[in-house]
Design a protein around this motif. Structure first.
Motif, PDB file in Angstrom:
ATOM      1  N   CYS A   1     -28.041  20.981 -17.685  1.00  0.00           N
ATOM      2  CA  CYS A   1     -29.329  21.118 -16.965  1.00  0.00           C
ATOM      3  C   CYS A   1     -29.233  22.335 -16.083  1.00  0.00           C
ATOM      4  CB  CYS A   1     -29.579  19.909 -16.067  1.00  0.00           C
ATOM      5  SG  CYS A   1     -29.805  18.405 -16.965  1.00  0.00           S
TER       6      CYS A   1
ATOM      7  N   ARG B   1     -34.322  22.176 -12.234  1.00  0.00           N
ATOM      8  CA  ARG B   1     -35.037  20.899 -12.065  1.00  0.00           C
ATOM      9  C   ARG B   1     -36.230  21.148 -11.157  1.00  0.00           C
ATOM     10  NH1 ARG B   1     -34.107  15.596  -8.387  1.00  0.00           N
ATOM     11  NH2 ARG B   1     -34.516  17.170  -6.811  1.00  0.00           N
TER      12      ARG B   1
ATOM     13  N   PHE C   1     -36.846  18.891 -16.241  1.00  0.00           N
ATOM     14  CA  PHE C   1     -35.559  19.589 -16.320  1.00  0.00           C
ATOM     15  C   PHE C   1     -35.643  20.678 -17.385  1.00  0.00           C
ATOM     16  CE2 PHE C   1     -34.475  15.376 -14.782  1.00  0.00           C
ATOM     17  CZ  PHE C   1     -33.499  15.601 -13.828  1.00  0.00           C
TER      18      PHE C   1
END
Ligand code: AVI
Length: 316
Positions: free
Chosen positions: A299, A302, A313
């Motif tokens: 990731c 966000r 994400f």
């Protein structure tokens, strides 16, 4: 009038496995129906209505995150992109992305043909500069994306639909997305976060009864698909947050003892017996990061709303 053509690919395999799969799930205990069967024409329309319900904060919240962060999301996505939307429905969200990202092409994937064609055509009318490749398919199955000239593919999987997969299936699904999209790819994914139980319970028990109707409609869809004789009026809608499993569960509860016939088979349902129709898993940010990690994804960004009810994400 639009001069923009929508390339259309029909890849929906409605093979005997579909019937087998449904029957199997109804013959095991506890009984279940996979949530993908919600989405016939009527079911897709009812889902659109759910997204407008006051109690269903999901769609509104995700849309506001997209709008508030459109520039930053576009920056993460980059240029010369083919944007692939998994489960495109008739969403307004894609419009925010199309305007911010200005992709070269857009590929909506959806199981509901009428819905897909309709919304692809509307987008073609509104964005004449956009190349559109619409594919009717079940994205939860193994698939190859239709060929295009674009290498930089970015997936868009909004609405927290990942929450409708069991966690192990979700990991596998994310792995498959990465394979489908290729090395130079990214994924924008909407995830519904864990929040107070009252908010969750209300969201899946809206006061207008739209979610209840959506839940029961799956039985009418099955009647057509597998030649069954369910009477939705003999079932009640039940939805609640299961704290331990961090998921909202939806069930159809049989109000009477009854026997359902499916082709030449008979299925017995006792009074108060449940057919489990959906799980909607809610994640914490840490849970999702670890899920993505187990699928070999990182990731990198966000974006959230002020209440931290929902997160988008960017994973690579
Ligand atoms: C599509 N999916 C993410 C919805 C959800 O919230 O799990 C489906 C839904 N079921 C009941 N309400 C909405």
């Amino acid at each position: 009038m639009s001069t923009n053509t929508v390339f259309f690919y029909d890849r929906l395999v409605n093979d005997h496995n579909t019937n087998e799969e449904i029957l199997q799930d109804l013959m095991t205990y506890p009984k279940a129906i996979k949530p993908k069967y919600f989405y016939d024409k009527k079911g897709s329309q009812l889902f659109d209505k759910i997204t407008q319900a006051t109690e269903y904060y999901v769609t509104r919240t995700e849309l506001s995150i997209l709008k508030d962060n459109a520039e930053s999301i576009a920056h993460a996505v980059g240029d010369h992109t083919l944007l692939v939307e998994y489960g495109s429905g008739s969403s307004e969200k894609i419009r925010v992305l199309l305007e911010a990202v200005q992709p070269k092409a857009y590929m909506p994937l959806d199981i509901s043909k009428a819905h897909l064609l309709n919304s692809a055509q509307k987008l073609a009318d509104d964005y004449p500069w956009l190349e559109i490749h619409a594919a009717c398919l079940d994205y939860s199955r193994q698939l190859t994306l239709p060929n295009t000239e674009y290498n930089h593919k970015v997936g868009f999987f909004p609405g927290s639909s990942l929450g409708n997969f069991e966690p192990e299936e979700a990991t596998l699904f994310l792995k498959r997305l990465k394979q489908q999209l290729g090395d130079d790819s990214g994924l924008i994914i909407g995830i519904d976060l864990v929040k107070p139980v009252e908010i969750l319970n209300k969201a899946y028990n809206d006061s207008q009864g739209i979610t209840a109707e959506f839940n029961k409609n799956v039985l009418l869809h099955l009647n057509r698909l597998i030649n069954a004789n369910f009477n939705p009026e003999l079932f009640s809608h039940k939805a609640f947050f299961n704290k331990e499993k961090k998921r909202v569960e939806m069930h159809l509860i049989s109000m009477v003892d009854q026997i359902i016939s499916i082709n030449n088979q008979k299925i017995r349902l006792a009074k108060n017996e449940s057919i489990h129709t959906e799980n909607s898993y809610k994640y914490t940010t840490a849970d999702f990061i670890s899920l993505a990690h187990s699928a070999g994804l990182a990731c990198t960004q966000r974006w959230v709303d002020d209440n931290e009810w929902f997160a988008i994400f960017y994973v690579e």
